[in-house]
Design an enzyme around this catalytic site. Structure first.
Site, PDB file in Angstrom:
ATOM      1  N   HIS A  84      23.175 -22.108  40.161  1.00  0.00           N
ATOM      2  CA  HIS A  84      24.158 -21.830  41.215  1.00  0.00           C
ATOM      3  C   HIS A  84      25.243 -22.909  41.291  1.00  0.00           C
ATOM      4  O   HIS A  84      26.426 -22.593  41.445  1.00  0.00           O
ATOM      5  CB  HIS A  84      23.456 -21.679  42.558  1.00  0.00           C
ATOM      6  CG  HIS A  84      22.697 -20.387  42.680  1.00  0.00           C
ATOM      7  ND1 HIS A  84      23.314 -19.167  42.661  1.00  0.00           N
ATOM      8  CD2 HIS A  84      21.364 -20.134  42.798  1.00  0.00           C
ATOM      9  CE1 HIS A  84      22.405 -18.208  42.764  1.00  0.00           C
ATOM     10  NE2 HIS A  84      21.216 -18.770  42.854  1.00  0.00           N
TER      11      HIS A  84
ATOM     12  N   SER B  15      17.622 -18.501  48.167  1.00  0.00           N
ATOM     13  CA  SER B  15      17.016 -18.794  46.875  1.00  0.00           C
ATOM     14  C   SER B  15      15.696 -19.543  46.993  1.00  0.00           C
ATOM     15  O   SER B  15      15.529 -20.398  47.873  1.00  0.00           O
ATOM     16  CB  SER B  15      17.976 -19.648  46.033  1.00  0.00           C
ATOM     17  OG  SER B  15      19.178 -18.961  45.791  1.00  0.00           O
TER      18      SER B  15
END
Length: 456
Positions: free
Chosen positions: A390, A313
């Site tokens: 997340h 990410s």
């Protein structure tokens, strides 16, 4: 990371003229009459709204709703903004009805009917207007675009926050996770959807059709989209997945067009390297937690050899946050030695110089650990929006990757930093609950150790 892009406005529906023919006389006047050889009058959007709220007949109501939505799409920006402002000012709760209902509750606080009447009176009229607009063909998509328009004007028009709150309230129900359908997207998916994948990808831009094929066709690639019944050809979120033998620490290898694919059965790790939210009008509307878990379960059922589920990410706000900390002499999240080292970041080519890059590795990773584990925004939340997503979905902050993305954008937004979030099937729900209830951050020992001794 979830990023959003603006969606194009469709043209006026071809069958709208037929709908106009069944409107009541008042509806015809509001929508504008077409005389011989003359253009129709521009409809008054607020009058259309009032007419729609006054209708009891479903047929005429649907036609007026269709007409209002089409007129809004056709209007210029000033007219659309004026209508949105009128939604805030003219379509709120009826003050007299609220006062009367409140007095009834005060007279008898135990009267359930009075409480329900107060609840009904307090609901803004625009919520019912939105519900009726939603009955028109294509109404859901049109309302999403209407909120997209509203969000563009929100900063300069604080009163619009009332309207935005009503949109968010209704969309939270209409786009509940229970309505979303997970679909596998591959090279055989209809071109109309594949074109939108190219258009909407905002994390790692898709350069061309060859680039898209590289992400969909090989045996070690997967892509999934979440769709809503009212937006059947519009993925709300799509997730790109790479199947690998180990957890990657940089994105260039995943996107390399010349890489050698591996057989899916030989992979042990599934990497979520891009997650894109396609609808700007749904920004801030949660589709529910555990969407990633649903993809994990889909992959696990297909490929039982996959043991690790991670992301690779970006960290979109890290560079800006670090610049602010360097300017703040009172900051407790970085120290004087780090400030001195970060002067090297002003050299555009620092990442290509092995000595400079290695000298920046420890202070940058220490600052990154503080950014994730200690920094908070004005609402007391973790600063990084990708981390909030997340961690809120039950992941663990697993690893900080120095120079994980050395593209121009990666260096600009995060000095090349990327992170891995780990989705442990046995811990997803516990991590989610801890984060949601106590803002507790699940992080690996390696990330915790990166914190400087002065900021344990």
């Amino acid at each position: 990371m979830i990023k959003t892009v603006e969606t194009p406005r469709p043209g006026r529906p071809a069958f709208l003229g037929e709908l106009f023919e069944v409107l009541t006389e008042r509806g015809r006047r509001l929508l504008g009459r077409r005389g011989a050889g003359t253009a129709p009058e521009a409809p008054d959007l607020c009058e259309l709204g009032e007419a729609l709220l006054s209708r009891r007949g479903e047929a005429s109501g649907v036609a007026i709703a269709q007409g209002l939505l089409a007129a809004f799409e056709d209007a210029d920006e000033a007219t659309r903004l004026a209508f949105l402002q009128n939604l805030a000012d003219r379509f709120g709760p009826d003050p007299a009805a609220v006062r009367a209902a409140l007095e009834a509750v005060q007279r008898d606080p135990e009267d359930g009917r009075a409480i329900e009447a107060l609840h009904d009176a307090a609901e803004p009229r625009r919520q019912e207007l939105f519900r009726r607009l939603n009955l028109a063909p294509g109404g859901t998509a049109a309302l999403v675009r209407m909120r997209e328009e509203l969000l563009r004007h929100l900063k300069g028009n604080p009163a619009l926050r009332r309207v935005d709150g009503d949109f968010a309230h209704l969309f939270a129900s209409w786009f509940n996770r229970g309505f979303l359908v997970l679909r596998h997207i591959d090279w055989n998916t209809p071109a109309s959807i594949l074109e939108k994948i190219i258009r909407y990808e905002a994390v790692h831009a898709i350069q061309n059709w060859d680039d898209l094929r590289n992400r969909l066709q090989p045996t070690d690639r997967r892509c999934y989209g979440f769709f809503h019944p009212q937006l059947v050809d519009e993925p709300l979120i799509f997730v790109e997945v790479a199947l690998t033998k180990e957890i990657p620490d940089n994105v260039a290898g995943l996107l390399d067009l010349d890489r050698q694919p591996i057989e899916a059965e030989r992979a042990s790790t599934a990497v979520f390297y891009s997650i894109s939210n396609t609808q700007r009008g749904l920004a801030g509307v949660s589709f529910g937690n555990f969407l990633i878990k649903q993809v994990v379960e889909e992959l696990k059922a297909e490929l039982p050899n996959i043991r690790s589920f991670v992301t690779l990410s970006p960290v979109p706000g890290f560079a800006a946050w670090l610049a602010g900390q360097c300017k703040d002499a009172m900051s407790e999240l970085i120290d004087a030695d780090q400030r001195l080292a970060f002067a090297l970041l002003d050299d555009p080519g620092w990442h290509k110089d092995p000595a400079k890059a290695e000298s920046l590795r420890p202070p940058l990773l220490a600052a990154a650990a503080a950014y994730f584990l200690r920094a908070r925004d004005g609402k007391g939340r973790i600063v990084d929006p990708v981390a909030r997503f997340h961690l809120g979905n039950g992941a663990r902050l697993e690893r900080l990757n120095f120079l994980g993305d050395v593209s121009a954008n990666g260096l600009k937004q995060s000095h090349g930093l990327m992170v891995n979030y780990l989705y442990d099937l046995d811990r997803i729900e516990a991590n989610h609950e801890a984060f949601a209830e106590r803002s507790a951050i699940a992080a690996s020992d390696s990330v915790k150790r990166a914190l400087p001794a002065s900021n344990p």
